[in-house]
Design a protein around this motif. Structure first.
Motif, short mmCIF file in Angstrom:
data_model
loop_
_atom_site.label_atom_id
_atom_site.label_comp_id
_atom_site.label_asym_id
_atom_site.label_seq_id
_atom_site.Cartn_x
_atom_site.Cartn_y
_atom_site.Cartn_z
N SER A 1 0.86 -1.19 0.00
CA SER A 1 0.00 0.00 0.00
C SER A 1 0.89 1.23 0.00
O SER A 1 2.08 1.15 0.37
N ALA A 2 0.29 2.35 -0.38
CA ALA A 2 1.06 3.61 -0.39
C ALA A 2 1.46 3.95 1.04
O ALA A 2 2.57 4.43 1.30
N ARG A 3 0.55 3.69 1.97
CA ARG A 3 0.85 4.02 3.37
C ARG A 3 2.03 3.22 3.88
O ARG A 3 2.87 3.75 4.61
N GLU A 4 2.07 1.94 3.51
CA GLU A 4 3.21 1.12 3.94
C GLU A 4 4.51 1.66 3.33
O GLU A 4 5.53 1.76 4.01
N ALA A 5 4.43 2.06 2.06
CA ALA A 5 5.64 2.59 1.40
C ALA A 5 6.13 3.86 2.10
O ALA A 5 7.33 4.10 2.21
N ALA A 6 5.17 4.66 2.57
CA ALA A 6 5.52 5.99 3.07
C ALA A 6 5.82 6.03 4.56
O ALA A 6 6.24 7.07 5.07
N GLU A 7 5.62 4.91 5.25
CA GLU A 7 5.80 4.90 6.71
C GLU A 7 7.19 5.44 7.08
O GLU A 7 8.21 4.89 6.69
N GLN A 8 7.19 6.56 7.75
CA GLN A 8 8.43 7.20 8.23
C GLN A 8 9.39 7.61 7.10
O GLN A 8 10.58 7.80 7.34
N ALA A 9 8.86 7.74 5.88
CA ALA A 9 9.74 8.18 4.79
C ALA A 9 10.06 9.66 4.97
O ALA A 9 9.22 10.44 5.41
N ALA A 10 11.31 10.02 4.64
CA ALA A 10 11.71 11.43 4.71
C ALA A 10 11.49 12.11 3.38
O ALA A 10 11.44 13.33 3.29
N LEU A 11 11.37 11.28 2.34
CA LEU A 11 11.23 11.83 0.99
C LEU A 11 10.23 10.96 0.23
O LEU A 11 10.33 9.73 0.26
N VAL A 12 9.27 11.61 -0.41
CA VAL A 12 8.31 10.89 -1.25
C VAL A 12 8.45 11.43 -2.67
O VAL A 12 8.42 12.65 -2.87
N VAL A 13 8.61 10.53 -3.62
CA VAL A 13 8.60 10.93 -5.02
C VAL A 13 7.30 10.40 -5.63
O VAL A 13 6.97 9.23 -5.46
N THR A 14 6.55 11.27 -6.30
CA THR A 14 5.33 10.82 -6.97
C THR A 14 5.53 10.90 -8.48
O THR A 14 6.04 11.90 -8.99
N MET A 15 5.14 9.82 -9.17
CA MET A 15 5.18 9.80 -10.64
C MET A 15 3.86 9.20 -11.09
O MET A 15 3.77 8.05 -11.53
N LEU A 16 2.80 9.99 -10.91
CA LEU A 16 1.42 9.54 -11.06
C LEU A 16 0.78 10.19 -12.28
O LEU A 16 1.33 11.14 -12.84
N PRO A 17 -0.40 9.71 -12.69
CA PRO A 17 -0.97 10.23 -13.94
C PRO A 17 -1.22 11.73 -13.94
O PRO A 17 -0.97 12.40 -14.94
N ASP A 18 -1.72 12.28 -12.83
CA ASP A 18 -2.07 13.71 -12.85
C ASP A 18 -2.13 14.26 -11.42
O ASP A 18 -1.99 13.51 -10.44
N GLY A 19 -2.37 15.55 -11.33
CA GLY A 19 -2.36 16.22 -10.03
C GLY A 19 -3.46 15.74 -9.10
O GLY A 19 -3.28 15.72 -7.88
N LYS A 20 -4.61 15.37 -9.67
CA LYS A 20 -5.71 14.88 -8.81
C LYS A 20 -5.28 13.60 -8.11
O LYS A 20 -5.58 13.38 -6.93
N THR A 21 -4.62 12.74 -8.86
CA THR A 21 -4.15 11.47 -8.27
C THR A 21 -3.08 11.75 -7.21
O THR A 21 -3.05 11.08 -6.16
N VAL A 22 -2.24 12.73 -7.48
CA VAL A 22 -1.19 13.09 -6.50
C VAL A 22 -1.85 13.59 -5.21
O VAL A 22 -1.51 13.17 -4.11
N ARG A 23 -2.83 14.47 -5.38
CA ARG A 23 -3.52 15.02 -4.19
C ARG A 23 -4.16 13.90 -3.38
O ARG A 23 -4.03 13.84 -2.16
N ALA A 24 -4.85 12.96 -4.09
CA ALA A 24 -5.51 11.86 -3.38
C ALA A 24 -4.49 10.98 -2.67
O ALA A 24 -4.72 10.52 -1.55
N ALA A 25 -3.35 10.75 -3.34
CA ALA A 25 -2.32 9.88 -2.75
C ALA A 25 -1.73 10.50 -1.49
O ALA A 25 -1.31 9.80 -0.57
N LEU A 26 -1.73 11.84 -1.44
CA LEU A 26 -1.11 12.50 -0.29
C LEU A 26 -2.12 12.84 0.81
O LEU A 26 -1.86 12.58 1.99
N THR A 27 -3.27 13.41 0.40
CA THR A 27 -4.16 13.97 1.42
C THR A 27 -5.53 13.31 1.48
O THR A 27 -6.33 13.68 2.33
#
Ligand code: NAD
Length: 301
Positions: free
Chosen positions: A56-82
């Protein structure tokens, strides 16, 4: 900025055509990268390159200091983050998010503000160059946002690209990327039209391409797209029509947002939207040639 990039845990969200080779380059450079993509095939492909694939994205991001997103569009980025499943709450304090997707710049500004309220710094760093240059690590990268954060992540970006530009405040990289793709799509459309007209008149398309490439009509499409993808009708560049049509909408929305008349942008965005509706979301962007070929012939005045 307290982030130490050399030891940072990196989460990479989006292991598609671009994200997979980009994330793999970071793994090869020695970073600890945990990737996530909803596609099991993408996760398997990433694991095969030595990366850690999370479920899951949450598992990937657990305690990450840096997140790189390479997603289809900004809406997907927003949903993945917030969004409800968003990872923002899982990140280490002071984390940096680098959105390398081609997102819409006004939305990026808004997202940056929301993330700043949660102590997270957002940079936009979209890329140009396509899959081949993602594999080679020779992308062009346009970085918008906080200069100190940009300097912090620079060594990572240098593994992915060879032409790295700081474009100004947050969202400026995304604005530049959409405008680049507008110019790129306009050039491809013009080149395809010219080839069709010339061929009907009796010119050889390969010869036309050679002449364009040493003449003033030369552009990226004449240089790298006509011979491999358009003339043989292979339409396999690796960049979909859906993503290009999205970028053209973004560029046109930006013109409207800024109150700048841009009639060609409007025309190109509408043409590509119709092509997308006709050819479907899986079509390659170079298949715009096929769409043009099937348009009804206009009556002469
Ligand atoms: P792609 O469709 O191949 O990859 C996107 C990936 O994101 C997919 O694998 C999808 O499953 C995944 N995804 C969707 N939602 C997700 C989520 N919530 N969490 C994690 N992963 C998720 O697209 P691409 O061609 O790799 O393009 C990615 C971005 O890069 C787009 O914004 C595109 O416009 C841009 N871009 C593409 C190219 C190119 O040549 N393909 C070039 C420059 C920029």
């Amino acid at each position: 900025m307290s982030l130490d990039l050399s030891s940072a845990r990196i989460a990479f969200l989006g292991l598609g055509k671009m994200g997979l080779p980009m994330a793999s380059r970071l793994v090869a450079a020695g970073w600890t990268v945990t990737g996530f993509d909803p596609s099991p095939a993408a996760r398997e492909a990433f694991a095969a390159t030595g990366g850690a694939a999370a479920s899951s994205a949450r598992e990937a991001a657990e305690q990450a200091a840096l997140v790189v997103t390479m997603l289809p569009d900004g809406k997907t980025v927003r949903a993945a983050l917030t969004g409800p499943e968003g990872v923002a709450g899982r990140l280490a304090p002071g984390a940096i998010v680098v959105d390398m997707s081609s997102s819409a710049p006004v939305g990026t500004r808004e997202l940056a503000q929301e993330l700043a309220d949660a102590g997270i710094v957002l940079l936009d760093a979209p890329v140009s160059g396509g899959v081949r240059r993602a594999v080679d690590g020779t992308l062009a990268i346009m970085v918008g946002g906080d200069k100190i954060a940009a300097a912090t992540v620079r060594p990572l970006l240098e593994r992915l690209g060879t032409a790295i530009f700081e474009t100004g405040p947050i969202g400026s990289g995304h604005a530049m990327k959409a405008l680049n793709n507008y110019v790129s799509a306009a050039g491809l459309t013009a080149a395809c039209e010219a080839l069709r007209i010339g061929e009907r008149f009796g010119l050889d398309p390969e010869l036309m391409t050679d002449i364009l490439n040493v003449s003033t009509g030369r552009n990226n499409a004449t240089d790298v797209k006509l011979k491999p993808y358009v003339i043989p009708k292979s339409f396999t560049s690796g960049f979909t029509m859906a993503l290009m049509a999205k970028d053209l909408r973004t560029a046109d929305d930006l013109a409207l947002h800024e109150g700048i008349p841009a009639p060609l942008s409007r025309t190109i965005a509408a043409l590509w939207q119709r092509a997308l509706e006709e050819l479907g979301t899986e079509a390659d962007h170079t298949a715009i040639d096929m769409y043009l070929a099937n348009l009804p012939v206009p009556a002469r005045e």
